[in-house]
Scaffold this active site. Structure first.
Site, short mmCIF file in Angstrom:
data_model
loop_
_atom_site.label_atom_id
_atom_site.label_comp_id
_atom_site.label_asym_id
_atom_site.label_seq_id
_atom_site.Cartn_x
_atom_site.Cartn_y
_atom_site.Cartn_z
N GLU A 130 0.79 -1.24 0.00
CA GLU A 130 0.00 0.00 0.00
C GLU A 130 0.83 1.29 0.00
OE1 GLU A 130 -3.24 -0.33 2.85
OE2 GLU A 130 -4.01 -2.11 1.83
N GLU A 181 -4.23 -8.99 -0.98
CA GLU A 181 -4.69 -8.86 0.42
C GLU A 181 -6.18 -8.58 0.51
OE1 GLU A 181 -2.29 -6.36 3.23
OE2 GLU A 181 -4.26 -5.88 4.07
#
Ligand SMILES: *[C@@H]1O[C@H](CO)[C@@H](O)[C@H](O)[C@H]1NC(C)=O
Ligand SMILES: *[C@@H]1O[C@H](CO)[C@@H](O)[C@H](O)[C@H]1NC(C)=O
Ligand SMILES: *[C@@H]1O[C@H](CO)[C@@H](O)[C@H](O)[C@H]1NC(C)=O
Ligand SMILES: *[C@@H]1O[C@H](CO)[C@@H](O)[C@H](O)[C@H]1NC(C)=O
Ligand SMILES: *[C@@H]1O[C@H](CO)[C@@H](O)[C@H](O)[C@H]1NC(C)=O
Ligand SMILES: *[C@@H]1O[C@H](CO)[C@@H](O)[C@H](O)[C@H]1NC(C)=O
Length: 538
Positions: free
Chosen positions: A276, A381
């Site tokens: 991220e 994820e």
């Protein structure tokens, strides 16, 4: 069509007598005229209802409702595998393929000549928290848990995501090179979390798996001294610019990580460009993050990470870009992959599920695939219980199983080649997590009782991981009329067709499947269910 759901019947009377259970089982045997294959033996689900809509299956060292081997029925018959809110957990059924249509208005038609992407695999993450939770059980229960995911009798996970150093699911903040100014990484060392917990568990999982596991590494933060913020958390990027001292050292850190894991015979299928990257652009981000823009990610891959891996013994390790919300597509892919210097080192694009409701799949995944068809899309994820409105562990939530299946089917129908769940196991509180970012997991351990609970999401994963093995190719499905059913079809490497069906709807519409190669399959997906239908074609 006669449906046998022994578990559902048994569940309704699960607090009643053995005689009643036996009666239920007998009824089922009469119902399908064949031995009951699930829900009735020593391997049945020890169902526990915690009041969240459905049940969990409790497992200990000696007992667990293992999925077991799956045999493909002969041509002319089909296998059904059902999990439902009412309590079925991978319940098997079998039936005859018909020569004639049943006349059902809704027909799902398999279109085998429409061929799409091939499957890589499904799995979860060996975070510090997952390793800590698994190891908090007795040796026997630890093995039982790992078998549920990785052994042939389990759900055949083939992907394990491994965080490089700490993330929020750690109990302390660390990287592998915390000594300030260690640009040569002379003091690079794996942590005790790696050496004592994660690595031994991954090795065990590998030993149980019939195939080499595809390991995938993601880093949350670079060492603080390499960063503009001087901290692992919060807003911050690497100091300097791509090609500079910090960016180069950060690429070498990846090579050192792969070398150290290599000493334990663990080799990685892929590394991502970092977990991220947009988190590290947010003011006061509360846990480990490293900011990149699409431009700096592109230039770091082109100038540092790509060349470093290429020049190392890990030249074959794939590089997966993004590793962030699919909402960022196609923009990030356009910036990074339009640059030939970066693009030549990249193999795929990793997506997280957290903003999927705001990110229409065709606009994000579909568009990206059509512009860059040679790069695979891969789910890196996802977890339940992350949303502040619906936080933490919910034992037995069927809604969360549907969320998983819905997202997986949507992804698969938009070129995604695999889907990686987050923590392989969490505790009853959804941790440990040093910043209290507690979430849910398909397996929740109860250390005091030395048991673990397999959540509905575990079975949701199973419907895909156990039946869509590597190399399965998605094919077309067309529907005779619009319907609320969600589905995705595959032809596996053994020639079998697998149809995944999710029913989240309230309408009653029995349907049939038509595979022109074999005939008509009469089906009725019960309320709130996930159904896998498998049949051989030759
Ligand atoms: C494990 O679970 C089974 C089934 O619930 C139970 O019969 C058995 O006693 C349990 N074993 C232990 C050691 O608790
Ligand atoms: C199937 O359909 C054909 C043609 O309509 C018909 O002749 C035949 O009797 C049907 N077979 C069965 C088993 O219903
Ligand atoms: C590496 O560790 C050694 C021994 O702890 C120490 O003497 C040395 O200064 C460290 N090197 C760097 C660059 O921090
Ligand atoms: C790694 O694998 C090799 C060959 O299979 C074996 O000889 C060696 O002992 C293994 N090393 C470790 C650390 O497991
Ligand atoms: C970030 O944290 C600092 C220091 O705690 C605080 O002063 C500032 O208001 C915070 N900024 C935002 C946007 O929350
Ligand atoms: C889907 O579930 C509904 C109830 O939610 C049920 O009535 C219906 O039969 C199911 N649909 C199909 C196609 O089986």
């Amino acid at each position: 069509m006669c449906w046998c759901q022994p578990l559902e019947i048994c569940l309704r009377i699960h607090r009643s007598t053995t005689t009643m259970r036996l009666t239920a089982i007998l009824l089922c045997v009469v119902c399908i005229g064949a031995p009951v294959t699930s829900g009735a033996g020593k391997d049945d689900c020890q169902a526990r209802d915690f009041g969240h809509g459905s049940v969990v299956c409790e497992c200990n060292a000696s007992h667990c409702d293992s999925a077991g081997p799956v045999q493909l029925p002969p041509v002319g018959q089909f296998l059904t595998v059902l999990s439902s809110k009412a309590g079925s957990r991978l319940a098997r059924g079998q039936g005859q393929v018909l020569k004639n249509s049943t006349g059902a208005a809704l027909r799902l038609i398999i279109v085998p000549y429409q061929k799409y992407q091939r499957i890589k695999g499904f799995g979860g993450a060996m975070t510090d928290a997952a390793a800590f939770n698994i190891r908090s059980l007795s040796g026997g229960a630890q093995d039982q848990l790992l078998r549920q995911y990785f052994a042939p009798e389990g759900i055949a996970y083939s992907v394990v995501r491994v965080p490089m150093a700490s993330c929020d699911f750690s109990t302390r903040l660390y990287t592998y090179a915390d000594a300030p100014g260690d640009y040569d990484l002379t003091n690079f060392t794996l942590s005790s979390e790696d050496i004592e917990m994660k690595i031994p568990l991954i090795q065990k999982a590998q030993a149980m798996s019939p195939h080499p596991l595809s390991l995938l590494a993601s880093a949350w933060s670079a060492p603080a001294w390499m960063k503009t913020s001087g901290a692992l958390i919060g807003k911050g990027t690497l100091k300097g610019h791509p090609g500079g001292k910090e960016y180069t050292t950060w690429a070498q850190y990846y090579v050192r990580f792969l070398e150290e894991y290599g000493k334990f015979n663990l080799s990685f299928w892929a590394v991502t460009t970092g977990n991220e990257p947009t988190a590290g652009q947010m003011t006061n981000y509360s846990f480990q993050a490293l900011g990149f823009t699409p431009e700096t990610q592109r230039d770091w891959v082109a100038m540092d990470l790509g060349p470093a891996l290429h020049a190392s013994q890990f030249a074959k390790t794939h590089i997966i870009m993004l590793d962030d919300q699919r909402l960022l597509l196609p923009h990030w892919a356009k910036v990074v992959l339009s640059d030939v210097h970066a693009a030549r080192y990249i193999h795929g694009i990793g997506v997280h599920w957290y903003m999927d409701r705001l990110a229409p799949p065709e606009l994000t995944l579909g568009t990206t695939h059509h512009i860059f068809p040679q790069y695979f899309l891969f789910g890196t994820e996802a977890c339940s219980g992350w949303n502040p409105a619906d936080r933490g562990v919910k034992l037995g939530s069927w809604e969360r199983a549907e969320d998983y299946a819905h997202d997986i089917i949507e992804d698969l129908n938009h070129y995604v080649t695999g889907w990686t769940d987050w923590n392989l196991a969490l505790d009853l509180g959804g941790g440990p997590n040093w910043v209290k970012n507690f979430v849910d997991s398909p397996i929740i351990v109860d250390t005091k009782k030395d048991v673990f609970y397999k959540q509905p999401t575990f079975y949701s994963m199973a419907h895909f991981s156990k039946f869509l093995w590597e190399g399965s190719q998605r094919v077309g499905v067309s529907s005779s009329e619009p319907s609320a059913l969600e589905s995705s079809a595959f032809v596996r490497t053994d020639g079998a067709v697998v149809l995944e069906v999710l029913n989240r709807s309230e309408e009653h519409i029995p349907f049939e499947i038509w595979d022109p190669a074999v005939g008509f399959i009469p089906i009725d997906a019960p309320a709130h269910s996930i159904l896998t239908v498998v049949w051989a074609t030759q």
